[in-house]
Scaffold this active site. Structure first.
Site, PDB file in Angstrom:
ATOM      1  N   ASP A   1       4.698   0.137  12.033  1.00  0.00           N
ATOM      2  CA  ASP A   1       3.458  -0.454  11.523  1.00  0.00           C
ATOM      3  C   ASP A   1       3.283  -1.914  11.941  1.00  0.00           C
ATOM      4  O   ASP A   1       2.242  -2.501  11.671  1.00  0.00           O
ATOM      5  CB  ASP A   1       3.395  -0.349   9.991  1.00  0.00           C
ATOM      6  CG  ASP A   1       3.303   1.091   9.531  1.00  0.00           C
ATOM      7  OD1 ASP A   1       3.557   1.346   8.341  1.00  0.00           O
ATOM      8  OD2 ASP A   1       3.013   1.963  10.372  1.00  0.00           O
TER       9      ASP A   1
ATOM     10  N   ARG B   1       0.772  14.121  12.616  1.00  0.00           N
ATOM     11  CA  ARG B   1       1.158  13.884  11.212  1.00  0.00           C
ATOM     12  C   ARG B   1       1.523  15.201  10.510  1.00  0.00           C
ATOM     13  O   ARG B   1       0.994  15.561   9.481  1.00  0.00           O
ATOM     14  CB  ARG B   1       0.033  13.162  10.470  1.00  0.00           C
ATOM     15  CG  ARG B   1      -0.520  11.948  11.144  1.00  0.00           C
ATOM     16  CD  ARG B   1       0.451  10.804  11.377  1.00  0.00           C
ATOM     17  NE  ARG B   1       0.951  10.197  10.186  1.00  0.00           N
ATOM     18  CZ  ARG B   1       0.339   9.217   9.520  1.00  0.00           C
ATOM     19  NH1 ARG B   1      -0.826   8.785   9.937  1.00  0.00           N
ATOM     20  NH2 ARG B   1       0.884   8.695   8.439  1.00  0.00           N
TER      21      ARG B   1
ATOM     22  N   CYS C   1      -4.364  12.258  12.590  1.00  0.00           N
ATOM     23  CA  CYS C   1      -5.186  11.041  12.670  1.00  0.00           C
ATOM     24  C   CYS C   1      -5.016  10.512  14.094  1.00  0.00           C
ATOM     25  O   CYS C   1      -4.371  11.125  14.939  1.00  0.00           O
ATOM     26  CB  CYS C   1      -4.734  10.011  11.639  1.00  0.00           C
ATOM     27  SG  CYS C   1      -3.116   9.351  12.011  1.00  0.00           S
TER      28      CYS C   1
ATOM     29  N   ARG D   1      -4.952  11.033   4.115  1.00  0.00           N
ATOM     30  CA  ARG D   1      -3.895  12.026   4.226  1.00  0.00           C
ATOM     31  C   ARG D   1      -2.727  11.730   3.289  1.00  0.00           C
ATOM     32  O   ARG D   1      -1.921  12.603   2.967  1.00  0.00           O
ATOM     33  CB  ARG D   1      -3.431  12.206   5.652  1.00  0.00           C
ATOM     34  CG  ARG D   1      -3.194  10.980   6.447  1.00  0.00           C
ATOM     35  CD  ARG D   1      -2.723  11.331   7.837  1.00  0.00           C
ATOM     36  NE  ARG D   1      -1.846  12.473   7.841  1.00  0.00           N
ATOM     37  CZ  ARG D   1      -0.587  12.459   7.417  1.00  0.00           C
ATOM     38  NH1 ARG D   1      -0.090  11.356   6.903  1.00  0.00           N
ATOM     39  NH2 ARG D   1       0.153  13.546   7.444  1.00  0.00           N
TER      40      ARG D   1
ATOM     41  N   ASP E   1       5.777  19.659   8.192  1.00  0.00           N
ATOM     42  CA  ASP E   1       6.769  20.744   8.178  1.00  0.00           C
ATOM     43  C   ASP E   1       8.034  20.361   7.416  1.00  0.00           C
ATOM     44  O   ASP E   1       8.604  21.175   6.677  1.00  0.00           O
ATOM     45  CB  ASP E   1       7.110  21.160   9.608  1.00  0.00           C
ATOM     46  CG  ASP E   1       7.490  19.972  10.480  1.00  0.00           C
ATOM     47  OD1 ASP E   1       6.722  18.991  10.512  1.00  0.00           O
ATOM     48  OD2 ASP E   1       8.572  19.992  11.095  1.00  0.00           O
TER      49      ASP E   1
ATOM     50  N   ARG F   1      -8.837  -0.152   4.556  1.00  0.00           N
ATOM     51  CA  ARG F   1      -7.990   0.845   3.891  1.00  0.00           C
ATOM     52  C   ARG F   1      -6.672   0.237   3.457  1.00  0.00           C
ATOM     53  O   ARG F   1      -6.050   0.692   2.497  1.00  0.00           O
ATOM     54  CB  ARG F   1      -7.704   2.013   4.843  1.00  0.00           C
ATOM     55  CG  ARG F   1      -8.910   2.846   5.185  1.00  0.00           C
ATOM     56  CD  ARG F   1      -8.505   4.045   5.961  1.00  0.00           C
ATOM     57  NE  ARG F   1      -7.384   4.716   5.316  1.00  0.00           N
ATOM     58  CZ  ARG F   1      -6.771   5.783   5.833  1.00  0.00           C
ATOM     59  NH1 ARG F   1      -7.158   6.263   6.983  1.00  0.00           N
ATOM     60  NH2 ARG F   1      -5.769   6.353   5.199  1.00  0.00           N
TER      61      ARG F   1
ATOM     62  N   LYS G   1       0.845  -1.205   0.000  1.00  0.00           N
ATOM     63  CA  LYS G   1       0.000   0.000   0.000  1.00  0.00           C
ATOM     64  C   LYS G   1       0.874   1.247   0.000  1.00  0.00           C
ATOM     65  O   LYS G   1       0.658   2.180  -0.768  1.00  0.00           O
ATOM     66  CB  LYS G   1      -0.874   0.000   1.250  1.00  0.00           C
ATOM     67  CG  LYS G   1      -1.492   1.352   1.607  1.00  0.00           C
ATOM     68  CD  LYS G   1      -2.366   1.297   2.827  1.00  0.00           C
ATOM     69  CE  LYS G   1      -1.659   1.591   4.099  1.00  0.00           C
ATOM     70  NZ  LYS G   1      -1.416   2.992   4.423  1.00  0.00           N
ATOM     71  N   ASN G   2       1.917   1.234   0.874  1.00  0.00           N
ATOM     72  CA  ASN G   2       2.701   2.463   1.068  1.00  0.00           C
ATOM     73  C   ASN G   2       3.716   2.717  -0.034  1.00  0.00           C
ATOM     74  O   ASN G   2       4.466   3.687   0.014  1.00  0.00           O
ATOM     75  CB  ASN G   2       3.361   2.446   2.447  1.00  0.00           C
ATOM     76  CG  ASN G   2       2.321   2.548   3.541  1.00  0.00           C
ATOM     77  OD1 ASN G   2       1.161   2.895   3.271  1.00  0.00           O
ATOM     78  ND2 ASN G   2       2.691   2.206   4.755  1.00  0.00           N
TER      79      ASN G   2
HETATM   80  C1  EPZ Z   1       4.392   6.610   6.185  1.00  0.00           C
HETATM   81  O1  EPZ Z   1       3.724   7.687   6.831  1.00  0.00           O
HETATM   82  C2  EPZ Z   1       3.385   5.469   6.141  1.00  0.00           C
HETATM   83  N1  EPZ Z   1       2.215   5.869   5.394  1.00  0.00           N
HETATM   84  C3  EPZ Z   1       2.991   5.067   7.556  1.00  0.00           C
HETATM   85  O2  EPZ Z   1       2.148   3.919   7.432  1.00  0.00           O
HETATM   86  C4  EPZ Z   1       4.241   4.672   8.329  1.00  0.00           C
HETATM   87  O3  EPZ Z   1       3.868   4.366   9.662  1.00  0.00           O
HETATM   88  C5  EPZ Z   1       5.246   5.826   8.309  1.00  0.00           C
HETATM   89  O4  EPZ Z   1       5.537   6.181   6.936  1.00  0.00           O
HETATM   90  C6  EPZ Z   1       6.554   5.457   8.996  1.00  0.00           C
HETATM   91  O5  EPZ Z   1       7.091   4.336   8.393  1.00  0.00           O
HETATM   92  C7  EPZ Z   1       2.267   5.901   4.035  1.00  0.00           C
HETATM   93  O6  EPZ Z   1       3.279   5.629   3.434  1.00  0.00           O
HETATM   94  C8  EPZ Z   1       0.989   6.259   3.324  1.00  0.00           C
HETATM   95  P1  EPZ Z   1       6.772   9.905   8.269  1.00  0.00           P
HETATM   96  P2  EPZ Z   1       4.403   9.171   6.828  1.00  0.00           P
HETATM   97  O7  EPZ Z   1       6.717  11.120   7.437  1.00  0.00           O
HETATM   98  O8  EPZ Z   1       5.052   9.407   5.509  1.00  0.00           O
HETATM   99  C9  EPZ Z   1       6.563  13.061  11.858  1.00  0.00           C
HETATM  100  C10 EPZ Z   1       0.303   2.574   7.804  1.00  0.00           C
HETATM  101  O9  EPZ Z   1      -0.098   1.985   8.827  1.00  0.00           O
HETATM  102  N2  EPZ Z   1       6.710  14.056  10.798  1.00  0.00           N
HETATM  103  O10 EPZ Z   1       7.983   9.038   8.234  1.00  0.00           O
HETATM  104  O11 EPZ Z   1       3.395  10.128   7.311  1.00  0.00           O
HETATM  105  C11 EPZ Z   1       5.231  12.335  11.762  1.00  0.00           C
HETATM  106  O12 EPZ Z   1       4.219  13.069  12.428  1.00  0.00           O
HETATM  107  C12 EPZ Z   1       0.791   3.998   7.904  1.00  0.00           C
HETATM  108  O13 EPZ Z   1       0.363   2.045   6.649  1.00  0.00           O
HETATM  109  C13 EPZ Z   1       6.788  15.404  11.144  1.00  0.00           C
HETATM  110  O14 EPZ Z   1       6.728  15.769  12.320  1.00  0.00           O
HETATM  111  O15 EPZ Z   1       5.529   8.947   7.954  1.00  0.00           O
HETATM  112  C14 EPZ Z   1       5.521  11.024  12.439  1.00  0.00           C
HETATM  113  O16 EPZ Z   1       5.421  11.190  13.847  1.00  0.00           O
HETATM  114  C15 EPZ Z   1       0.643   4.565   9.295  1.00  0.00           C
HETATM  115  N3  EPZ Z   1       6.916  16.331  10.158  1.00  0.00           N
HETATM  116  C16 EPZ Z   1       6.974  10.742  12.040  1.00  0.00           C
HETATM  117  O17 EPZ Z   1       7.528  12.031  11.670  1.00  0.00           O
HETATM  118  C17 EPZ Z   1       6.977  15.968   8.833  1.00  0.00           C
HETATM  119  O18 EPZ Z   1       7.095  16.859   7.964  1.00  0.00           O
HETATM  120  C18 EPZ Z   1       7.127   9.785  10.875  1.00  0.00           C
HETATM  121  O19 EPZ Z   1       6.430  10.339   9.782  1.00  0.00           O
HETATM  122  C19 EPZ Z   1       6.883  14.611   8.500  1.00  0.00           C
HETATM  123  C20 EPZ Z   1       6.767  13.663   9.496  1.00  0.00           C
END
Ligand code: EPZ
Length: 428
Positions: free
Chosen positions: A311, A125, A120, A96, A128, A403, A26-27
């Protein structure tokens, strides 16, 4: 996908054994679909999972002016006619991950207007790091009435950017803009999730020039936007779906064999399964797990890849809940991803939450109960819990599961579980 009034009912028969083929990731697929905007033609993707989030991304692309045709697990996205560069609020709130079109829209049009994604259940999420990284490439952002408005008055130019955290989404959005930037971009502290490497591979198949794939330092030599073309690409297997079924096999003793995934994507999960007392075997595109002795105890720290995947945190917390002894699970990636623990405690688990640590004392068994999914991974783990719990478990909120898991109930039933979807009718 089912109606919002459906639940999953599980009769705890303790059975989960056999072979299951996992779907495409999916990701990865969601981002590959977004990347198709960069090529002006008909891109075909294979091994795309049949899940709700993919349907929403199809709606996003069609809203932009693309035409999407689907044939089972393949889809063709013709983006030649894409003439809009904005995504509506109602689609972004549905999923999102729609934010993944920001980079490609900027790459192709030099501007975009994308609804701010909300948070969420598992965290705020923020995006920045997406914005800071893209600003380094020459993007100027304004936020108006809940929308991000991106412009590139002087065009996109390469830059050396070090991400504050190896954010998956920020790495992806930067990549999909950098491929069209003038000059070289270096993304340091880039995310190393296998889905990133899959995206890089597809971008190169479209005519981009990305190197350092799979490492923390990715280099992109920008090319003329109009030189990027459509391609045909097969999505990698879903390591998280695979890890979910492997956790199920560890739970019941299995043996469970998952096929269609690269074992190298699951090294840390395999390490923890072995630490819990399981026997794990691997082949070119499969992993099997079985257990004859008791589940042990293990400490887990969720971290960016190749660390333990957040995950799979809920699924492994379940294993610890039925293990012998005391385990500590620390969630380092999201700020609020322990809601699953509260549901598991309703089934009899013994878990103390202390900030981002969960202290888990193994119990002899769980009792079936009505529970609610708080995110797709917690939902999947609750169904697994029901398989080994005494009596019946009803999981509500299964829209989360739909989803991200294709035919989860069907795949579990094929492995011997006594699970079914049930429509509980319109709510009063
Ligand atoms: C991706 O989310 C995945 N989703 C998530 O899978 C997965 O848990 C995550 O990567 C980590 O591996 C998709 O690919 C659609 P991040 P993403 O940016 O890209 C913070 C699932 O169950 N952050 O690595 O949103 C953020 O809030 C889902 O399939 C900032 O603060 O993950 C989080 O706490 C859940 N500012 C952490 O970093 C930013 O600009 C990791 O986020 C970006 C992220």
């Amino acid at each position: 996908m089912g109606s919002s009034n459906e639940v999953i009912v599980i009769h705890g028969n303790g059975n989960l054994a056999g072979e299951v083929a996992v779907s495409g990731a999916k990701n990865s697929a969601l981002k590959l679909m977004a990347a198709s905007v960069l090529g002006r033609g008909a891109t075909t993707l294979h091994n795309v999972p049949l899940i709700a989030d993919i349907d929403v991304m199809c709606e996003v692309l069609e809203h932009l002016g693309a035409t999407v045709s689907r044939d089972g697990h393949s889809m063709t996205i013709d983006t030649a006619a894409v003439d809009r560069n904005e995504t509506p609020y109602e689609l972004v709130t549905k999923m999102r991950a729609s934010i993944a079109v920001l980079g490609p829209l900027i790459g192709r049009f030099g501007e975009a207007r994308v609804a701010m994604p909300g948070g969420c259940q598992i965290g705020a999420r923020n995006i920045d790091m997406h914005l800071v990284g893209l600003e380094a490439l020459g993007v100027q952002f304004d936020v108006h009435h809940g929308f991000i408005v991106a412009r590139t008055p002087d065009g996109l130019h390469g830059a050396q950017v070090t991400l504050e955290f190896p954010s998956v989404g920020a790495t992806e959005n930067m990549l999909m803009a950098a491929v069209c930037a003038e000059g070289q971009t270096i993304i340091d502290n880039a995310a190393r999730e296998p889905e990133i490497a899959d995206l890089c591979a597809m971008l190169n198949e479209m005519g981009a020039c990305v190197s350092g794939i799979g490492t923390s330092t990715i280099a992109v030599e920008g090319v003329a936007p109009e030189s990027l073309h459509a391609c045909e690409h097969t999505t990698v297997g879903d390591r998280i779906e695979a890890g979910t079924f492997l956790a199920g096999g560890a739970l019941t003793g299995g043996p469970v064999k998952v096929t269609g995934v690269d074992p190298a994507f699951l090294r840390m999960a395999i390490t923890k399964l072995e630490a819990l007392g399981c026997t794990v075997r691997t082949g070119e595109d499969w992993v099997s797990v079985e257990r004859t002795g008791p589940l042990g105890a293990v400490d887990i720290q969720t971290l960016p890849h190749p660390g333990f995947p957040t995950d799979l945190q809920a699924q492994f917390m379940l294993l610890c809940a039925l293990g012998e002894g005391l385990s500590v699970v620390t969630e380092n990636v999201f700020e609020n991803r322990f809601m699953f623990a509260a549901e598991l405690m309703r089934m009899g688990a013994n878990i103390d939450l202390e900030d981002h640590h969960a202290v888990i004392r193994g119990v002899d068994g769980l009792q079936g109960a009505p529970v609610s999914a708080t995110d797709l991974r917690a939902g999947a783990a609750l169904v697994l819990a029901g398989i080994v719990a005494e009596g019946y478990t009803t999981v509500h909120g299964i829209g989360h599961i739909d989803r991200g898991y294709e035919d989860y109930v069907g795949k579990l039933r094929a492995l011997g579980a006594d699970v079914m979807r049930k429509d509980i009718g319109a709510r009063p």
